[in-house]
Motif scaffolding. Sequence first.
Motif, PDB file in Angstrom:
ATOM      1  N   GLU A  77      81.571  56.521   3.995  1.00  0.00           N
ATOM      2  CA  GLU A  77      81.868  56.249   5.408  1.00  0.00           C
ATOM      3  C   GLU A  77      80.641  55.712   6.133  1.00  0.00           C
ATOM      4  O   GLU A  77      80.744  54.794   6.964  1.00  0.00           O
ATOM      5  CB  GLU A  77      82.376  57.512   6.084  1.00  0.00           C
ATOM      6  CG  GLU A  77      83.762  57.934   5.634  1.00  0.00           C
ATOM      7  CD  GLU A  77      84.180  59.281   6.202  1.00  0.00           C
ATOM      8  OE1 GLU A  77      83.371  59.902   6.939  1.00  0.00           O
ATOM      9  OE2 GLU A  77      85.300  59.712   5.901  1.00  0.00           O
ATOM     10  N   LEU A  78      79.475  56.275   5.836  1.00  0.00           N
ATOM     11  CA  LEU A  78      78.251  55.792   6.470  1.00  0.00           C
ATOM     12  C   LEU A  78      77.921  54.367   6.039  1.00  0.00           C
ATOM     13  O   LEU A  78      77.501  53.541   6.867  1.00  0.00           O
ATOM     14  CB  LEU A  78      77.079  56.724   6.147  1.00  0.00           C
ATOM     15  CG  LEU A  78      77.098  58.078   6.847  1.00  0.00           C
ATOM     16  CD1 LEU A  78      76.016  58.985   6.271  1.00  0.00           C
ATOM     17  CD2 LEU A  78      76.920  57.919   8.342  1.00  0.00           C
ATOM     18  N   ALA A  79      78.118  54.065   4.767  1.00  0.00           N
ATOM     19  CA  ALA A  79      77.859  52.709   4.284  1.00  0.00           C
ATOM     20  C   ALA A  79      78.826  51.718   4.913  1.00  0.00           C
ATOM     21  O   ALA A  79      78.434  50.600   5.286  1.00  0.00           O
ATOM     22  CB  ALA A  79      77.958  52.660   2.765  1.00  0.00           C
ATOM     23  N   ALA A  80      80.093  52.111   5.064  1.00  0.00           N
ATOM     24  CA  ALA A  80      81.078  51.230   5.703  1.00  0.00           C
ATOM     25  C   ALA A  80      80.725  50.989   7.162  1.00  0.00           C
ATOM     26  O   ALA A  80      80.815  49.857   7.661  1.00  0.00           O
ATOM     27  CB  ALA A  80      82.477  51.837   5.582  1.00  0.00           C
ATOM     28  N   ALA A  86      76.387  45.747  10.866  1.00  0.00           N
ATOM     29  CA  ALA A  86      75.577  44.593  10.474  1.00  0.00           C
ATOM     30  C   ALA A  86      76.363  43.310  10.667  1.00  0.00           C
ATOM     31  O   ALA A  86      75.817  42.297  11.141  1.00  0.00           O
ATOM     32  CB  ALA A  86      75.123  44.729   9.025  1.00  0.00           C
ATOM     33  N   SER A  87      77.655  43.332  10.314  1.00  0.00           N
ATOM     34  CA  SER A  87      78.455  42.117  10.499  1.00  0.00           C
ATOM     35  C   SER A  87      78.685  41.818  11.976  1.00  0.00           C
ATOM     36  O   SER A  87      78.664  40.676  12.402  1.00  0.00           O
ATOM     37  CB  SER A  87      79.783  42.236   9.757  1.00  0.00           C
ATOM     38  OG  SER A  87      80.576  43.267  10.324  1.00  0.00           O
ATOM     39  N   ALA A  88      78.869  42.867  12.788  1.00  0.00           N
ATOM     40  CA  ALA A  88      79.032  42.657  14.227  1.00  0.00           C
ATOM     41  C   ALA A  88      77.747  42.118  14.841  1.00  0.00           C
ATOM     42  O   ALA A  88      77.785  41.239  15.707  1.00  0.00           O
ATOM     43  CB  ALA A  88      79.440  43.960  14.903  1.00  0.00           C
ATOM     44  N   ASN A  92      77.214  38.505  16.744  1.00  0.00           N
ATOM     45  CA  ASN A  92      76.627  38.406  18.084  1.00  0.00           C
ATOM     46  C   ASN A  92      75.415  37.489  18.101  1.00  0.00           C
ATOM     47  O   ASN A  92      75.222  36.720  19.041  1.00  0.00           O
ATOM     48  CB  ASN A  92      76.240  39.785  18.604  1.00  0.00           C
ATOM     49  CG  ASN A  92      77.440  40.603  19.039  1.00  0.00           C
ATOM     50  OD1 ASN A  92      78.516  40.064  19.285  1.00  0.00           O
ATOM     51  ND2 ASN A  92      77.261  41.914  19.144  1.00  0.00           N
ATOM     52  N   SER A  93      74.575  37.568  17.068  1.00  0.00           N
ATOM     53  CA  SER A  93      73.391  36.709  17.049  1.00  0.00           C
ATOM     54  C   SER A  93      73.784  35.249  16.767  1.00  0.00           C
ATOM     55  O   SER A  93      73.123  34.322  17.243  1.00  0.00           O
ATOM     56  CB  SER A  93      72.388  37.201  16.018  1.00  0.00           C
ATOM     57  OG  SER A  93      72.953  37.104  14.721  1.00  0.00           O
ATOM     58  N   ALA A  94      74.857  35.034  15.997  1.00  0.00           N
ATOM     59  CA  ALA A  94      75.304  33.664  15.742  1.00  0.00           C
ATOM     60  C   ALA A  94      75.971  33.058  16.973  1.00  0.00           C
ATOM     61  O   ALA A  94      75.902  31.849  17.204  1.00  0.00           O
ATOM     62  CB  ALA A  94      76.272  33.655  14.567  1.00  0.00           C
ATOM     63  N   ALA A  95      76.592  33.896  17.806  1.00  0.00           N
ATOM     64  CA  ALA A  95      77.272  33.407  19.007  1.00  0.00           C
ATOM     65  C   ALA A  95      76.255  32.993  20.084  1.00  0.00           C
ATOM     66  O   ALA A  95      76.564  32.176  20.933  1.00  0.00           O
ATOM     67  CB  ALA A  95      78.207  34.474  19.546  1.00  0.00           C
TER      68      ALA A  95
END
Length: 96
Positions: A77-80, A86-88, A92-95
């Motif tokens: 659960e912690l890894a997920a 990280a994907s969010a 955000n940084s790509a936007a």
Amino acid sequence: MAINRHIMAATAAALLLSALALGGCATSIADMPLVGTPADAPARPKEAGVYLPVHDLPPDRDQAAMGPAQQAQALRELAAARDQQASAAAKNSAAK
């Protein structure tokens, strides 16, 4: 004469400052009658300076806090959650 007045004033100021400095070491501001403590402040302990019982350990547990299956589930659960954050953050940084 003016020099004597300056010396007297400097001496009086030095004595006043030293008296205030030494007086500040002798009393606590919270104990002063003009300042006092706030109404919602907790009461002071009756025995000042009592040490916490750091060497008194709680009794041993009868069973483990988490079994191996629960530990593995928590790690998954912690890894997920880490991967999702990280994907969010990447989105955000790509936007921007």
